[in-house]
Scaffold this active site. Structure first.
Site, PDB file in Angstrom:
ATOM      1  N   HIS A 112      22.311   3.945 -54.368  1.00  0.00           N
ATOM      2  CA  HIS A 112      21.667   3.351 -53.200  1.00  0.00           C
ATOM      3  C   HIS A 112      21.195   1.917 -53.486  1.00  0.00           C
ATOM      4  CE1 HIS A 112      20.539   7.800 -52.252  1.00  0.00           C
ATOM      5  NE2 HIS A 112      21.744   7.502 -51.793  1.00  0.00           N
ATOM      6  N   HIS A 132      18.219   8.174 -48.491  1.00  0.00           N
ATOM      7  CA  HIS A 132      19.588   7.720 -48.673  1.00  0.00           C
ATOM      8  C   HIS A 132      19.831   6.563 -47.706  1.00  0.00           C
ATOM      9  CE1 HIS A 132      18.934  11.855 -49.757  1.00  0.00           C
ATOM     10  NE2 HIS A 132      19.878  11.732 -50.655  1.00  0.00           N
TER      11      HIS A 132
END
Length: 478
Positions: free
Chosen positions: A418, A460
């Site tokens: 990420h 996320h």
């Protein structure tokens, strides 16, 4: 008006979809990856381990770890585990701009999603292109939920409800057996629009700037190098790719540009700095009953909870069937994962001729090492509980029970995939882009991807990147 969007990933395709709602606005969508066509291959619909040509070849310079970034229409949304978690209001409020507060971002989040369980709630959407659902849990995941409860955590039905903390099913955009990437869910909505032009297998080398304004891009395809003219350019090439293009265009730290023999268009000393990524720790254990395995990644039970400290420091925990990501893992292996999703540590890109050198910088900040040890200790207690129940068997000398846990965490730290922040947005002149995502010092040039995030959300980043792409289109249409 002609807009060239560079990058057909999570943000780029969402931006193209929104911007091309106006039939008078010509959109040229350029990507170095392939366009698989209307019939998306099965591997891009369902698989997580894909052939190498679907990825950019990035690696962490410090560890050698592969950093998969999707090189295909749909970008990383076409190759990821399809976890669909937004983050909390304080994730976006911390960006320091009323224009990017949670309340300001919420309409875009609602517009992009079709939530199958909560679509008619005020903070959700039911009619967007990205379908989101939550799965019934396996016997292993239900046992994990009971363990969470015994350790003081509460159930939450919807991890995307504002402020939700606790355990419950992962929201996912892996629906009816298909990864609902922007490739699958968004590209078909714009493919037939006559005013949208798709240029796959076309790598943008640089933005052409004349008189202080972007006027097109220079790309390389099977015919060689050539110019595509534009009234405005939006870079959506990702946290690693967008800084590379800006640098090759003469936008970046002036001294580094001169050292690379690139003419300086505008000095942007922040370019490539502020790289932030969630850090993940994994504990592999043997499931004693092979008929009761955890679910694949992004579809089981997710636990979120806050750590001691200011500004909502947060952790995640979940378990998944280890062969989902690692084909060498034994078929009865469960991976118990724990993540620090509010890292203080920062990495950077070193930019020059060619691909950027990436250093994620995991656990470089001492506070992150303290928090990592705390998270792993709590996860180890949960694993011990499962072992006491006879559900799992621990390996001999598990790494998470060593004497120096802080150093063990440094050795075991993994990327959660990420990365954000290399083209940081700010209200003042300190960021690469302003609140409207415009590159400072160059008219008609914007950035719309995860690279603009000042800090990484506690979630996320796929949905947040789509939200940014959607909002960038509203800015570009003005």
């Amino acid at each position: 008006m002609r807009t060239v969007i560079v990058g057909a990933g999570s943000a780029g395709l969402m931006c193209a979809w929104k911007l091309s709602e106006d039939p008078g606005h010509e959109v040229v969508l350029v990507d170095a990856g392939t366009d698989p066509g209307p019939e998306v291959p099965g591997e891009l619909r369902t698989e997580i381990l894909l052939p190498p040509h679907y990825y950019w070849p990035y690696a962490d310079e410090a560890t050698g770890a592969f950093l998969p970034r999707g090189k295909v229409f749909g970008g990383s949304s076409a190759v990821n585990a399809a976890a669909a978690v937004r983050g909390h209001p304080w994730c976006y409020d911390a960006w320091g701009s009323d224009l990017w507060s949670y309340e300001a971002c919420l309409p875009a989040f609602r517009a992009i999603e079709a939530d199958r369980q909560f679509g008619h709630d005020d903070h959700h959407g039911a009619d967007g292109p990205i379908a989101i659902t939550r799965y019934e849990q396996s016997a292993f995941d239900l046992a994990f939920q009971d363990t969470y409860r015994r350790h003081g955590h509460d159930p939450v039905p919807d991890h995307n409800a504002p402020g939700a903390l606790g355990f419950g099913p992962f929201p996912t955009n892996h629906v009816d057996g298909v990864r609902m990437s922007t490739l699958v869910a968004v590209l078909p909505r714009i493919r037939a629009r006559a005013h949208v032009r798709l240029l796959p297998d076309s790598e943008v080398l640089r933005v052409l700037v004349s008189g202080g304004a972007a006027c097109g891009v220079v790309l390389r395809d099977a015919r060689g190098e050539h110019l595509v003219e534009a009234d405005q350019v939006i870079l959506s090439a990702g946290t690693f790719g967008t800084p590379e293009i800006l640098f090759q265009s003469g936008i970046g730290p002036a001294d580094a540009l001169r050292a690379a023999w690139i003419p300086v268009v505008t000095d942007a000393p922040q370019l490539g700095t502020n790289l932030s990524d969630h850090v993940l720790f994994q504990m592999n254990v043997e499931v004693t009953d092979a008929s009761e395995l955890p679910m694949p990644g992004g579809r089981g039970t997710l636990l979120t909870y806050e750590l001691p400290g200011e500004n909502h420091p947060q952790a995640q925990m979940f378990a998944y069937h280890a062969p989902f990501f690692d084909p060498t893992a034994a078929p009865d292996t469960a991976a118990v994962a724990a993540a620090l999703v509010t890292p203080e540590s920062r990495g950077r890109l070193t930019l020059g001729r060619g691909r950027a050198k990436v250093r994620l910088g995991h656990l470089s900040d001492p506070l992150d090492r303290v928090r990592a040890a705390d998270i792993v200790t709590r996860a180890a207690d949960l694993v011990d509980d499962l072992a006491a129940q006879g559900r799992v068997k621990l390996p001999d000398s598990p790494w998470w029970r060593g004497e120096d846990l802080s150093e063990a965490c440094r050795a075991q730290a993994l990327t959660y995939h990420h990365p954000v922040g290399t083209c940081r947005m700010s209200r003042d002149g300190d960021g690469v882009v302003d609140e409207y995502l415009r590159v400072r010092g160059v008219e008609g040039l914007s950035v719309a991807d995860a690279s603009v995030m000042p800090t990484v959300p506690r979630a996320h980043t796929n949905l947040a990147a789509m939200m940014i792409g959607y909002r960038a289109a509203t800015f570009a249409a003005r």
